[in-house]
Each structure stands twice: as C-alpha cells, then as structure tokens.
Design an enzyme around this catalytic site. Structure first.
Site, short mmCIF file in Angstrom:
data_model
loop_
_atom_site.label_atom_id
_atom_site.label_comp_id
_atom_site.label_asym_id
_atom_site.label_seq_id
_atom_site.Cartn_x
_atom_site.Cartn_y
_atom_site.Cartn_z
N THR A 158 48.83 76.75 6.42
CA THR A 158 48.15 76.99 7.71
C THR A 158 47.49 78.37 7.69
O THR A 158 46.32 78.51 8.07
CB THR A 158 49.14 76.87 8.88
OG1 THR A 158 49.53 75.51 9.01
CG2 THR A 158 48.52 77.32 10.20
N ASN A 217 47.00 64.20 4.53
CA ASN A 217 48.44 64.23 4.82
C ASN A 217 48.93 62.98 5.55
O ASN A 217 50.09 62.63 5.46
CB ASN A 217 48.79 65.48 5.64
CG ASN A 217 47.91 65.64 6.87
OD1 ASN A 217 46.69 65.74 6.76
ND2 ASN A 217 48.50 65.65 8.03
N CYS A 224 52.87 67.66 12.37
CA CYS A 224 52.38 68.71 13.27
C CYS A 224 51.88 68.14 14.59
O CYS A 224 51.72 68.84 15.56
CB CYS A 224 51.25 69.47 12.59
SG CYS A 224 51.72 70.01 10.95
#
Length: 410
Positions: free
Chosen positions: A81, A160, A334
């Site tokens: 990130t 992802n 997330c």
C-alpha cells in the site's frame, strides 16, 4: 485449539490472497535480529550496526534477484500500500510541472484507485481503463489512451480478487515506445510467477512481504535507475533509502522479506507445480458434481493459486457461513467488510446476482490434497442444501431471467 478430523486441522486456510502463513525458514532467519543482532543498520560506528547493515543489504539483493533488478533499485517500505502510494503520488509530484495525466485500470487494488482519486482532487487527469469479460485489459485501448500529457501507466500483474495475469511485457513495450513510465503492483505475483523488470520494461514495482510467506509490515518499491526514474518522497526524515523513504529500517522484517524472496526464487517451479495440480483437482471435482458454477477471470491467463467461483442461485455471504470450516473470502480482504458486490466482478460485466455469489478460494505452498478434497465435499453438500432453500435457484430452474426482475428496496 483447532478441531482435528483425520489429521486435518479445521478451519482450513484458503485465503492466500489476503495473507500467507510465515514460512518456518523465514521465522528462523528473523529471530536473531529480534534478540542478539538488534543493532540499527544506520549506526556506522560499531559492529552491531555493521552486522544489521550487512543483513539488510543481503536481503535487498535477494529481493532484487527475484525480479532481475539491481540491488540499488530496491527501496524498503512498510508494504505494498505504501509502495503504490509512493510510486503513483511520487511520480505525479515530481513530474506534474511537465505532464498531468495518469492511466490505470478499473480493477486495480483499492489503494491504487484511491491514490489516483486523491491526485484527481489535485488536478491530475486520470483515465481508468475498462477490462474485458475475462478480466484482461485491451492493449489497443491502452495505446489510444496515451497522450503527450501521460506521465504514468499503472497496471497490476496478478489481480488480487480474480487472479488474472495482465500482459505486462506488451504493456511495458507500449509504455517504453511512448516514453511513459510504467508502474506495476506486483504484490500478488512477486515470487509466484516469473517477473523480469528489464524484459517487461517496468519502471516501478510494488512488493509485499506477507503475500510470499514473509512477515507483515514490510514491502519494497523497485525504482529504475537506468533510465533514471525520480519520485518525490512521501516521508521526510533522515534520508534513508536514497532519500526516497526515510525512517529506521526494521532489520528483522527486512531479513524475513529477503529470506521469503530467496525461498520463492529457488522453489518457484516446485510451488507452481503443486498449486496448478491442486487448482485443477479442485475445479474439475467441483464441475463434476455441481452445475452452474462459473470461474471468474480468464482460465489460462491467470495465477492458479486464485480460484474465484460464482455459484448461481446461492448468496455468497450465506455460502461463507455454511462453509465456515474453510477460511475464504467474498472479495478483497481490504473491502470485504462492505457487502457490496465486488467492483472487479462488476467491471467485468458480471451481473449483480452472480457477483453476489462469488467466493475466492486461495491455494498456496502449504495447502494439501486432503484439504482440497475436504473443501470440495463440503462445498458440494452445502450448495445442494442452500439451493433447495433458495427462491432464486427455483426461479432459475423455471427459466425466469433474474436480470429482468424488479427488486424492491426496503
């Protein structure tokens, strides 16, 4: 204590895209740097510092080797990130007096999209490329999107959520021909598929430790030196990491990332063979026993450790509750706290009802054949029960088109 079932420990971990267990060899390499070898790698006046610095530089070369980079091109960060933010905002800040346009993809990781949205508020123009129904971008669309104002193209290597692999080599070639920097979030592909920053013409690449059986809280950013790529730092301080990322380096975590990269380098072929075998076994056995199960994302252009499946006529959340012996996810870790259907699946053109039924199964280095077989049996028995209870499944069996139904909102 986890319950045991014929030497099988429950729940079974199948969320390898969210994080991976630490490899015991990684843990072993890290431990001394928490205890006796605790020096600050920036302390140049005594052996504690030299010892830590040597360990950091050895780890840096292990990370570089895995992607064909030069050791000096690796900048340690707190994770992917931070690396994504540093790459995208760092390029934008450094070059914004010359150019004002960045291109990315609608299916990128949330942190890339959010960094781009942040830059939009500062006056940078962002183009979000669409993806085809198989999850891959169209190269002609990319070519046509590049203007003389484009400074950066950012495309991840492995998605992802759906595991598709983007054509990095072709993207890199287009960027090099057009004189545009190419950034790739390689967190999900690093150490799992062959990536060569020179062959692919990658200028910046984001890396995460905890996706490759290393520790959390450590990552890296590859920044090309020739031709030189400049980024404005996000964190100011003591000027560590060539002034790009200040702050005392966490030696134990860096040693862990280095060891994880070294293991991935020497065992990539073995891991790939193991994972591909389990992927095929899982998918084939599911298809043999259940109808209307769809693999999301291209079957061939993908990393097979990611198995994203939609089960028609079953709500994804109720499915996750039904198979609670499997640790799985209904989207990116997330964003899975929100019950919205995945933005990645929606951008592939998948209808809301199928997007809502999607579950991501992760297969990794420590997944066993026994675990896969248990998972398949559990899924098949629960799907049958849930479909019996599902009015949606009944309507589908009767040939009713769910897309045409007007749903009431309460």
């Amino acid at each position: 204590m986890n319950p045991q079932l014929n030497n099988l420990t429950l729940p079974i971990y199948m969320d390898y895209q969210a994080t991976t267990p630490i490899d015991p060899r990684v843990m072993e390499a890290m431990l001394p740097y928490f205890t006796t070898k605790f020096g600050n790698p920036h302390s140049r006046s005594h052996s504690f510092g030299w010892e830590a610095e040597n360990a950091v530089e050895e780890a840096r070369s292990m990370v570089a080797k895995l992607i064909g980079a030069d050791t000096k091109e690796i900048i340690f960060t707190s994770g992917a990130t931070e690396s994504n933010n540093l790459a995208i905002k760092g390029i934008a800040k450094f070059y914004s007096n010359k150019k004002n346009h960045i291109i990315t993809v609608v299916s990128e990781h949330k942190c890339v999209l959010d960094a781009c949205r942040h830059l939009e508020q500062e006056g940078i123009k962002i183009t979000y490329l669409p993806i085809k129904p198989n999850g891959i971008i169209d190269l002609e669309t990319l070519k046509n999107a590049i203007t003389d104002q484009t400074m950066l193209v950012s495309v991840m290597v492995v998605n992802n959520e759906i595991g598709v692999v983007q054509p990095l080599k072709e993207i890199g070639q287009i960027c090099r021909e057009k004189g545009v920097f190419f950034h790739s979030d390689i967190a999900q592909g690093f150490g799992k598929i062959p990536i060569d920053v020179n062959a692919f013409n990658i200028d910046l690449a984001s890396i995460s430790g905890h996706k490759i059986y290393g520790p959390k809280g450590i990552g890296a950013l590859y920044v090309r030196k020739k031709p030189r790529v400049r980024v404005t730092p996000l964190i100011n301080g003591g000027g560590q990491e060539r002034g790009i990322r200040s702050g005392t380096l966490p030696t134990p975590l860096i040693v862990g990332l280095g060891m994880a990269a070294e293991i991935a380098y020497s065992e990539m072929e073995k891991d790939t063979k193991h994972i591909n075998y389990l992927f095929d076994r899982f998918l084939n056995n599911i298809h043999k026993r259940i109808s209307k199960v769809y693999l999301n994302g291209d079957k061939n252009q993908r990393y097979k450790g990611n198995l994203n499946l939609s089960f028609a006529g079953v709500e994804g959340e109720s499915m996750i509750l039904a198979i609670k012996d499997l640790a799985v996810s209904s989207g990116s870790a997330c964003t899975s706290a929100s019950l919205e259907p995945s933005y990645v699946l929606r951008s592939m053109g998948i209808g809301e009802e199928l997007a809502h039924t999607a579950i991501r199964f992760g297969i990794g280095r420590f997944t066993t054949e026994q675990e896969v077989d248990y998972a398949v049996n559990l899924i098949c028995s629960k799907i049958d029960k849930l479909r019996e209870l599902s009015p949606l499944w009944e309507m589908m069996q009767e040939g009713i088109d769910l897309k045409k139904i007007k749903w009431a909102v309460h």
